[in-house]
Every structure is written in C-alpha cells, then in structure tokens.
Scaffold this motif. Structure first.
Motif, PDB file in Angstrom:
ATOM      1  N   LYS A 128      29.566  41.167  37.988  1.00 35.16           N
ATOM      2  CA  LYS A 128      29.868  39.117  37.835  1.00 35.16           C
ATOM      3  C   LYS A 128      31.583  39.544  37.210  1.00 35.16           C
ATOM      4  O   LYS A 128      32.118  38.467  37.468  1.00 35.16           O
ATOM      5  N   ASP A 129      31.402  39.782  36.166  1.00 32.69           N
ATOM      6  CA  ASP A 129      32.894  39.887  34.820  1.00 32.69           C
ATOM      7  C   ASP A 129      33.837  40.867  36.058  1.00 32.69           C
ATOM      8  O   ASP A 129      35.188  39.966  35.208  1.00 32.69           O
ATOM      9  N   ILE A 130      33.706  41.553  36.502  1.00 35.98           N
ATOM     10  CA  ILE A 130      34.249  42.216  37.343  1.00 35.98           C
ATOM     11  C   ILE A 130      34.955  41.275  38.307  1.00 35.98           C
ATOM     12  O   ILE A 130      36.376  41.017  38.255  1.00 35.98           O
ATOM     13  N   ALA A 131      34.216  40.498  39.311  1.00 36.26           N
ATOM     14  CA  ALA A 131      34.474  39.562  40.086  1.00 36.26           C
ATOM     15  C   ALA A 131      35.304  38.282  39.170  1.00 36.26           C
ATOM     16  O   ALA A 131      36.086  38.365  40.608  1.00 36.26           O
ATOM     17  N   LEU A 132      35.083  38.425  38.457  1.00 40.11           N
ATOM     18  CA  LEU A 132      35.727  36.931  38.501  1.00 40.11           C
ATOM     19  C   LEU A 132      37.055  37.424  37.107  1.00 40.11           C
ATOM     20  O   LEU A 132      37.977  36.553  37.567  1.00 40.11           O
TER      21      LEU A 132
END
Length: 250
Positions: free
Chosen positions: A25-29
């Motif tokens: 999720k952090d990478i996606a954001l």
C-alpha cells in the motif's frame, strides 16, 4: 476473523501477509503521488489481482442488463468503488444511453442496526469517513464530466438508511424501472425490506445481484433472499472470479 478499524472483516491473512499488504500500500500510494498526470494509467502497476477480478465481474454483470430498460441501483456503496466502476462501464458499453441512470444508496456510517440473523456483524461496521458522501459526490461528478453527454446528470447518490430512503426514491421516481439491482448491504433487515419494495419495479430479464450470498460471515443476506423470494425459486449463479457473489435474471 479479525476486523479493521471500520469494522471490515480482514479475511484469513496472517500477520506476515498483513505486513506485506501494508508495505505494498505504501508503495502504491507513492506511485499515485509521483507518476505525474497519467497516474491513473501507471496505477495499473499496483492494481492487485482481486481488484482486476472485481472490475471484470462488474463488466459481466453490466452486460447482462444492456438490453433491459431501466436504471441501475447499488444498495451499499461503501467507498464508491462499485458505483464508480458502473459509471465508467456505462460510458464504455452504452455511451449514448443517457436514460441509464445509476443510483447509489448508503448510510456512510456503517450498518445502521443488526438482526439476530446477522451473526457477528455489529452496528457501525463498514463505515467510511463522516464526510465521505461529499467526497464521493465529487468523484462521481468527475467521472460524469468525462463521459458522453456530460451535461445530462445520469447518477444519484442517496445518503441514509434504505429503510427510509428507498420508499421516498420510489415515490419521487414513478417512471423508474430497475434493470440491475446490486445488493451489497450484507445484513438481513435492509436487504429484506429493500427487496420487498423494489421487486415490482423489476421487469422480466432484469438482474438481481447479492454480494454476500452463501457467506458464513454475513448469514443475514442469504436468509433475506430466502424469506422474500425463496432460494428454490431462483436460478442463482456464481461468477468464477468472486467467492460469495450470486446473481440471477428474473
């Protein structure tokens, strides 16, 4: 079965899997933040398998109602993923049918109440942000603005308990036939009451969809279908890309 802070069931994921999900999720954001004006295209790199499956599922449902006149109703909008997908599918599959109004119903406060038939579900589960209805209205307006006939408003977002809002909507829209009704409220009472109220507006060939049918975590939805329609009276089908979803043509 654990719940998130909004009361959503988190499935069977282990601690290690949840940690990987958070890292992803952090990478996606970061991708969304850094990838420039074409961020929505680049976001495909972080689109998960189950997200793609959901889009294909909604596409297949939408195709089933293409020849049926009427509006599309989604009962239980949550964060608006399904409703936004439906608006965009309309633009792709029937861009010139401006009579295909799409209506979303939700409290945005989670389950208003629960019944003894609802198992472990509790009032307030599956809530979104307190102000999210206004944010979603802006999201939907944007999708409408890049669709054919953007000057014609072809969607509605109705906030409140369906027990109260659906009768008002039916009275204010006596012309409305329902071609596709998606039930994603999960629990017994609103599913049962809404089913009872809309069936007279659904012609032969229209499509009923239940998002938690045969689901042990939300037993109330199946029981509502049984009490209103009788499971033996329906030719219910499942989709190969969804676990608990069921649909039928009337």
């Amino acid at each position: 079965m654990e719940k998130s802070r909004t009361g959503e069931f988190t499935g069977y994921r282990t601690t290690a899997q949840r940690e990987r999900d958070q890292r992803f999720k952090d990478i996606a954001l970061g991708v969304l933040e850094d990838s420039g004006p074409n961020w929505s295209i680049h976001a495909l790199s972080v689109m998960k398998r189950n997200t793609i499956a959901r889009v294909i599922y909604y596409h297949d449902l939408y195709q089933r109602c293409l020849s049926v006149p009427g509006v599309i109703c989604e009962f239980g909008v949550h964060w608006g993923a399904g409703l936004s997908t439906l608006l965009n599918l309309r633009s792709l599959l029937e861009p010139y049918n401006h009579s295909r109004h799409i209506v979303g119903f939700d409290t945005f406060e989670g389950f208003a109440d629960t019944h003894a038939k609802d198992g472990e579900a509790q009032a307030g589960d599956y809530s979104s942000r307190a102000d999210f209805a206004s944010s979603l209205a802006e999201i939907l307006a944007y999708h409408e603005s890049i669709a054919p006939f953007p000057e014609v408003r072809k969607h509605s977002l109705i906030q409140g308990n369906v027990v109260d809002t659906v009768p008002v909507w039916l009275e204010e829209n006596p012309h409305a036939s329902i071609a596709l009704a998606i039930f994603d409220m999960d629990i017994y009472a609103p599913t049962k009451i809404t089913l009872e109220r809309i069936l007279d507006r659904m012609p032969k060939g229209s499509v009923l969809v239940f998002d938690e049918f045969n689901c042990p975590f939300f037993p109330g939805e199946t029981q509502a279908v049984q009490d209103v329609l009788g499971i033996r009276n329906l030719r219910l089908q499942r989709h190969p890309l969804q676990t608990y979803c069921a649909f039928c043509e009337l």
